[in-house]
Design an enzyme around this catalytic site. Sequence first.
Site, short mmCIF file in Angstrom:
data_model
loop_
_atom_site.label_atom_id
_atom_site.label_comp_id
_atom_site.label_asym_id
_atom_site.label_seq_id
_atom_site.Cartn_x
_atom_site.Cartn_y
_atom_site.Cartn_z
N TYR A 103 0.83 -1.20 0.00
CA TYR A 103 0.00 0.00 0.00
C TYR A 103 0.87 1.25 0.00
O TYR A 103 0.66 2.18 -0.78
CB TYR A 103 -0.92 -0.02 1.22
CG TYR A 103 -1.92 1.11 1.26
CD1 TYR A 103 -3.06 1.07 0.46
CD2 TYR A 103 -1.75 2.20 2.10
CE1 TYR A 103 -3.99 2.09 0.48
CE2 TYR A 103 -2.67 3.23 2.14
CZ TYR A 103 -3.79 3.17 1.34
OH TYR A 103 -4.70 4.20 1.36
N LYS A 141 1.07 3.90 -3.16
CA LYS A 141 0.56 5.26 -2.99
C LYS A 141 1.65 6.30 -3.22
O LYS A 141 1.39 7.39 -3.73
CB LYS A 141 -0.09 5.42 -1.61
CG LYS A 141 -1.38 4.61 -1.45
CD LYS A 141 -2.40 4.93 -2.53
CE LYS A 141 -3.72 4.19 -2.33
NZ LYS A 141 -4.73 4.55 -3.35
#
Length: 250
Positions: free
Chosen positions: A155, A159
């Site tokens: 993640y 991102k």
Amino acid sequence: MTYDFSGKVALITGASGGIGRATALAFAGAGASVVVSDVNVAGGEETVGLIESAGGKAIFQACDVADADAVKALVKRAVDTYGRLDFGHNNAGVTHMAADEWDEAVWNRSVSINLDGVMHCMREEAAAMLANGGGAMVNTASINGFTGNAVQPGYVATKHGVIGLTRHGALKWARSNIRVNAVCPGVIETPMTDSVASSPEMRKVMEAMTPMGRMGQPEEVAHAVLWLCSDQASFVTGHPLVIDGGATVS
């Protein structure tokens, strides 16, 4: 602040709930025709129903953004139905709290949806926007695009990558009248966070993560998306806009 997007067309991925649904409803409320997309068919159709019941115009198309051909078909559907594409909110994403944080399948899924998916959407949306003289894209990144955490390597990495793609797109299309920005939410009350904040104790922990002492609401992110797509933000591109209740300040 109110906006008039009459005659404009917005495409939102990950729009079956949470931030994507709030953005879809906000665009429709401002007069835009909305293309709602998600892998969650029931949720996406429910979003369309909410828009239509409020007097707006919307269609749904199921799409897995990790599939480049599916994204191409999604953008084609938008143009075939409404004749143009003006705005893209590339919002679809996943997060994992895996027992094995380095699990290969978890990593690959994070990359294919959070990063590859945004790239697929930007590429196809840009082609459609160039055909009608320009437009605006907003990618959903995260405060974890600036910071790290100890449990979600996929993640965090993806991102960070979304912010990089946003800056690339802003430069690539700066003279083609396409602006590309990102929103970077902190802890927002969405279906994605519901599983973590389901107990009162965990909710208190999540609320304490921001100096404002509460979780953000999807509508607060949607307002930022609409502003970034509006003429009021006509000189804003390549910007990762943090919406986190002060979490990254402290």
